[in-house]
Design a protein around this motif. Structure first.
Motif, PDB file in Angstrom:
ATOM      1  N   LEU A   1       0.825  -1.207   0.000  1.00 54.76           N
ATOM      2  CA  LEU A   1       0.000   0.000   0.000  1.00 54.76           C
ATOM      3  C   LEU A   1       0.861   1.259   0.000  1.00 54.76           C
ATOM      4  CD1 LEU A   1      -2.901  -0.860   2.485  1.00 54.76           C
ATOM      5  CD2 LEU A   1      -2.885  -0.995  -0.008  1.00 54.76           C
ATOM      6  N   VAL A   2       1.925   1.263   0.784  1.00 56.31           N
ATOM      7  CA  VAL A   2       2.795   2.446   0.843  1.00 56.31           C
ATOM      8  C   VAL A   2       3.471   2.674  -0.501  1.00 56.31           C
ATOM      9  CG1 VAL A   2       4.838   3.422   1.942  1.00 56.31           C
ATOM     10  CG2 VAL A   2       3.145   2.233   3.330  1.00 56.31           C
ATOM     11  N   ARG A   3       3.910   1.603  -1.147  1.00 62.39           N
ATOM     12  CA  ARG A   3       4.554   1.764  -2.454  1.00 62.39           C
ATOM     13  C   ARG A   3       3.559   2.276  -3.496  1.00 62.39           C
ATOM     14  NH1 ARG A   3       7.107  -2.930  -0.666  1.00 62.39           N
ATOM     15  NH2 ARG A   3       5.683  -4.310  -1.782  1.00 62.39           N
ATOM     16  N   LEU A   4       2.326   1.808  -3.433  1.00 62.02           N
ATOM     17  CA  LEU A   4       1.319   2.299  -4.376  1.00 62.02           C
ATOM     18  C   LEU A   4       1.017   3.777  -4.145  1.00 62.02           C
ATOM     19  CD1 LEU A   4      -1.237  -0.665  -4.444  1.00 62.02           C
ATOM     20  CD2 LEU A   4       0.462  -0.074  -6.175  1.00 62.02           C
ATOM     21  N   ALA A   5       1.060   4.213  -2.884  1.00 63.92           N
ATOM     22  CA  ALA A   5       0.764   5.617  -2.567  1.00 63.92           C
ATOM     23  C   ALA A   5       1.900   6.546  -2.946  1.00 63.92           C
ATOM     24  CB  ALA A   5       0.441   5.747  -1.079  1.00 63.92           C
ATOM     25  N   LEU A   6       3.142   6.055  -2.891  1.00 62.11           N
ATOM     26  CA  LEU A   6       4.304   6.922  -3.092  1.00 62.11           C
ATOM     27  C   LEU A   6       5.057   6.624  -4.372  1.00 62.11           C
ATOM     28  CD1 LEU A   6       5.736   6.868   0.554  1.00 62.11           C
ATOM     29  CD2 LEU A   6       4.108   8.464  -0.439  1.00 62.11           C
ATOM     30  N   SER A   7       4.488   5.800  -5.246  1.00 68.27           N
ATOM     31  CA  SER A   7       5.222   5.384  -6.441  1.00 68.27           C
ATOM     32  C   SER A   7       5.498   6.553  -7.383  1.00 68.27           C
ATOM     33  CB  SER A   7       4.459   4.282  -7.179  1.00 68.27           C
ATOM     34  OG  SER A   7       3.162   4.735  -7.538  1.00 68.27           O
TER      35      SER A   7
ATOM     36  N   SER B   1      -5.560 -15.676  -6.206  1.00 69.60           N
ATOM     37  CA  SER B   1      -4.111 -15.571  -6.035  1.00 69.60           C
ATOM     38  C   SER B   1      -3.632 -16.733  -5.191  1.00 69.60           C
ATOM     39  CB  SER B   1      -3.721 -14.248  -5.355  1.00 69.60           C
ATOM     40  OG  SER B   1      -3.944 -14.322  -3.968  1.00 69.60           O
ATOM     41  N   HIS B   2      -2.329 -16.808  -5.036  1.00 69.10           N
ATOM     42  CA  HIS B   2      -1.757 -17.889  -4.248  1.00 69.10           C
ATOM     43  C   HIS B   2      -2.059 -17.716  -2.769  1.00 69.10           C
ATOM     44  CE1 HIS B   2       1.263 -14.636  -4.344  1.00 69.10           C
ATOM     45  NE2 HIS B   2       1.481 -14.969  -3.094  1.00 69.10           N
ATOM     46  N   CYS B   3      -2.494 -16.526  -2.349  1.00 62.86           N
ATOM     47  CA  CYS B   3      -2.758 -16.289  -0.924  1.00 62.86           C
ATOM     48  C   CYS B   3      -4.190 -16.644  -0.528  1.00 62.86           C
ATOM     49  CB  CYS B   3      -2.487 -14.822  -0.579  1.00 62.86           C
ATOM     50  SG  CYS B   3      -0.832 -14.249  -0.969  1.00 62.86           S
ATOM     51  N   SER B   4      -5.091 -16.791  -1.496  1.00 64.14           N
ATOM     52  CA  SER B   4      -6.488 -17.020  -1.163  1.00 64.14           C
ATOM     53  C   SER B   4      -6.642 -18.306  -0.376  1.00 64.14           C
ATOM     54  CB  SER B   4      -7.337 -17.077  -2.433  1.00 64.14           C
ATOM     55  OG  SER B   4      -7.374 -15.818  -3.048  1.00 64.14           O
TER      56      SER B   4
ATOM     57  N   VAL C   1      -4.516  -0.957 -10.218  1.00 62.69           N
ATOM     58  CA  VAL C   1      -4.140  -1.398  -8.877  1.00 62.69           C
ATOM     59  C   VAL C   1      -4.255  -0.253  -7.872  1.00 62.69           C
ATOM     60  CG1 VAL C   1      -2.690  -3.332  -9.593  1.00 62.69           C
ATOM     61  CG2 VAL C   1      -1.718  -1.043  -9.524  1.00 62.69           C
ATOM     62  N   GLN C   2      -3.812   0.965  -8.265  1.00 64.62           N
ATOM     63  CA  GLN C   2      -3.956   2.111  -7.365  1.00 64.62           C
ATOM     64  C   GLN C   2      -5.425   2.473  -7.166  1.00 64.62           C
ATOM     65  OE1 GLN C   2      -1.480   2.030  -9.627  1.00 64.62           O
ATOM     66  NE2 GLN C   2       0.346   3.095  -8.911  1.00 64.62           N
ATOM     67  N   HIS C   3      -6.209   2.365  -8.216  1.00 64.29           N
ATOM     68  CA  HIS C   3      -7.634   2.683  -8.112  1.00 64.29           C
ATOM     69  C   HIS C   3      -8.323   1.724  -7.141  1.00 64.29           C
ATOM     70  CE1 HIS C   3     -10.878   4.924 -10.485  1.00 64.29           C
ATOM     71  NE2 HIS C   3     -11.472   4.406  -9.446  1.00 64.29           N
ATOM     72  N   ILE C   4      -7.981   0.455  -7.225  1.00 65.39           N
ATOM     73  CA  ILE C   4      -8.565  -0.532  -6.313  1.00 65.39           C
ATOM     74  C   ILE C   4      -8.126  -0.255  -4.878  1.00 65.39           C
ATOM     75  CG2 ILE C   4      -8.544  -2.977  -5.681  1.00 65.39           C
ATOM     76  CD1 ILE C   4      -8.308  -3.615  -8.665  1.00 65.39           C
ATOM     77  N   ALA C   5      -6.834   0.023  -4.678  1.00 64.25           N
ATOM     78  CA  ALA C   5      -6.326   0.283  -3.330  1.00 64.25           C
ATOM     79  C   ALA C   5      -7.000   1.509  -2.721  1.00 64.25           C
ATOM     80  CB  ALA C   5      -4.808   0.474  -3.367  1.00 64.25           C
TER      81      ALA C   5
ATOM     82  N   GLY D   1       2.033 -11.526  -9.114  1.00 64.80           N
ATOM     83  CA  GLY D   1       2.977 -11.366  -8.009  1.00 64.80           C
ATOM     84  C   GLY D   1       2.319 -10.819  -6.759  1.00 64.80           C
ATOM     85  N   GLU D   2       2.994  -9.880  -6.113  1.00 63.00           N
ATOM     86  CA  GLU D   2       2.504  -9.340  -4.846  1.00 63.00           C
ATOM     87  C   GLU D   2       1.219  -8.538  -5.013  1.00 63.00           C
ATOM     88  OE1 GLU D   2       5.128  -5.206  -4.724  1.00 63.00           O
ATOM     89  OE2 GLU D   2       5.243  -6.645  -3.109  1.00 63.00           O
ATOM     90  N   LEU D   3       0.964  -8.029  -6.219  1.00 60.38           N
ATOM     91  CA  LEU D   3      -0.259  -7.254  -6.443  1.00 60.38           C
ATOM     92  C   LEU D   3      -1.506  -8.120  -6.346  1.00 60.38           C
ATOM     93  CD1 LEU D   3       0.860  -4.910  -9.362  1.00 60.38           C
ATOM     94  CD2 LEU D   3       0.705  -4.378  -6.932  1.00 60.38           C
TER      95      LEU D   3
END
Length: 491
Positions: free
Chosen positions: A147-153, A302-305, A202-206, A249-251
């Motif tokens: 989230l921080v990377r998406l906000a400050l990218s 995703s692999h985390c679900s 991705v930023q819009h969703i976040a 990936g992580e997204l």
């Protein structure tokens, strides 16, 4: 040193109206207006507080006192100090066995210009986001970093929307409902409107999901805006497609984030708005069928679900009311028995694909998954047969849930707390349940947790009033939850 007035008015010994971000006197005189902590320097004649060097020796002759920068302690600094104390064994905390001690994340780089107050709010967001946002994520630090990377990218409208929504959430969490919250929220919404022309999905969703949590905190709304933001995030995912490269990936954690909230919102849909025309966003949700695309979507998100989310979704859609024509059919009974066996056989382990860096988190993640499993089984047994009487099997599962909650340091998920809390029949059990909710409220300010106390007590009162009979399980939940003007969230 701390003061409620701005430092300019404090130094001038005049009355400050404490307006944010700039008081009226500072705005009129066009001078800097700062609030918060400030180090105080003793006078030369103060013998109790001596200086080893003069201020002139420290800052140099070229700088005057009015240009001196002060060092301020932020919430991140306090959290870092707590981490250092705990690692040195200088402090103990009840139920700390399940927590991994990691240093808090700091902002090592800032590609955009942030003022001091915004920087402080972002520091606070980093401290509070893991417990408030990452509710069903086994690696909360990785999720926060995303989230921080998406906000400050960059400085694009999409990233600006993520940043401003994060600042709005942090300001509400820290200072309550003030003008700054609406200012940050308005900026986030404007940035989302601008980004619709060329959206970064991705930023819009976040940003939509952070605004969803902002509404859950208790914004004064006449409709369930938290679900509107959640539906917007789901719409973006559906339009982009699950195979979109943006979710690799992580997204892919964003998919898990949205999917968890969508699945748990089905519980709210079942028990709210039973006598009122549903809003359009809710009516657009199609019922699930065995093997449908939504069930496959949760599986391949995703692999985390986690597989328990798939069973939750099917359970919320499968359970029928006693008035349904298929309620007494063998097909319905077999489906319930099959679903119960699947939930019972879930092994509460850390999902595959998660990095090995969180292996020490597996006890807390295992306990969290088992609590969801217990809540699902209790709800399935009671709601599927509209049964509210006593059952030794259900009592044993509820007691197991109490033990897990006692061992966990924090647990903020409202649905297991509600379902297990509904099983409390004695004063001791009810005080135990309220204690778990109050402990969750200390680490999260979600309105669902604040309203959960009232819902539990209202359900207990109805149970106590039914002296010689048992109330229908579904009717009791429907009546209590539907009594709220805004659809409650049980995430």
């Amino acid at each position: 040193m701390h003061t409620n007035e701005c430092w300019a008015c404090k130094d001038s010994r005049v009355v400050c109206n404490r307006a944010r971000p700039r008081c009226s006197r500072c705005a009129k005189s066009r001078r800097p207006c700062q609030y918060g902590l400030r180090l105080s320097w003793p006078k030369a004649t103060n013998t109790k507080r001596s200086l080893t060097h003069s201020l002139q020796d420290v800052v140099g002759t070229a700088k005057g006192f009015s240009y001196t920068s002060f060092v301020n302690a932020t919430s991140w600094d306090v959290q870092l100090h707590d981490y250092l104390r705990m690692n040195q064994g200088l402090g103990t905390r009840k139920g700390f066995a399940f927590r991994k001690l990691d240093p808090p994340m700091g902002l090592s780089w800032l590609p955009i210009n942030l003022g001091y107050e915004d920087r402080e709010l972002l520091d606070h967001f980093i401290c509070m986001a893991p417990s408030t946002l990452a509710i069903f994520d086994p690696d909360k630090n990785e999720f926060l970093g995303l989230l921080v990377r998406l906000a400050l990218s960059d400085s694009s409208p999409s990233s600006t929307a993520v940043l401003q929504s994060a600042l709005a959430l942090s300001s509400f969490h820290r200072h309550g409902l003030q003008a700054d919250v609406f200012r940050f929220k308005a900026r986030a919404l404007r940035a989302l409107v601008v980004s619709c022309n060329s959206p970064t999905v991705v930023q819009h969703i976040a940003a939509s999901m952070i605004l969803c949590h902002l509404e859950m905190l208790g914004m004064p709304d006449a409709v369930s805006l938290w679900f509107c933001h959640l539906s917007e995030a789901r719409r973006l995912i559906d339009n982009a497609g699950l195979d979109n490269q943006s979710f690799q990936g992580e997204l892919s954690r964003l998919l898990d984030w949205v999917e968890y909230h969508m699945v748990m919102s089905r519980f709210s849909h079942r028990h709210w708005y039973i006598h009122v025309e549903p809003i359009r966003a809710i009516s657009d949700l199609a019922p699930v069928k065995q093997g449908t695309c939504h069930s496959r979507k949760v599986e391949s998100a995703s692999h985390c679900s986690h597989e328990i989310l798939r069973h939750f979704y099917i359970m919320f859609e499968m359970i029928r009311k006693p008035t349904d024509s298929l309620y007494h059919s063998d097909e319905y009974e077999n489906s319930l028995r099959c679903l119960e066996n699947r939930i019972t056989n879930i092994v509460p382990l850390t999902p595959e694909g998660i990095s090995n860096t969180i292996s020490s988190l597996s006890p807390a993640w295992t306990a969290t998954t088992e609590l969801f499993k217990i809540a699902a089984l209790i709800y399935l047994k009671r709601a599927s047969r509209n049964f509210s009487g006593t059952s030794p099997e259900i009592d044993a599962m509820a007691e197991r849930g109490y033990i897990l909650l006692d061992d966990l340091e924090t647990f903020n998920s409202a649905f297991p707390l509600l379902i297990i809390g509904c099983e409390a029949r004695t004063d001791e059990q009810r005080m135990r349940s309220l204690g778990h909710v109050e402990r969750a409220m200390k680490s999260s300010s979600l309105r669902s947790l604040q309203g959960l106390q009232n819902i539990l007590q209202q359900i207990w009162v109805q149970d106590d009033l039914a002296v010689d009979y048992e109330l229908d399980y579904l009717s009791r939940l429907d009546a209590v939850i539907s009594s709220y003007r805004i659809m409650p969230s049980f995430v």
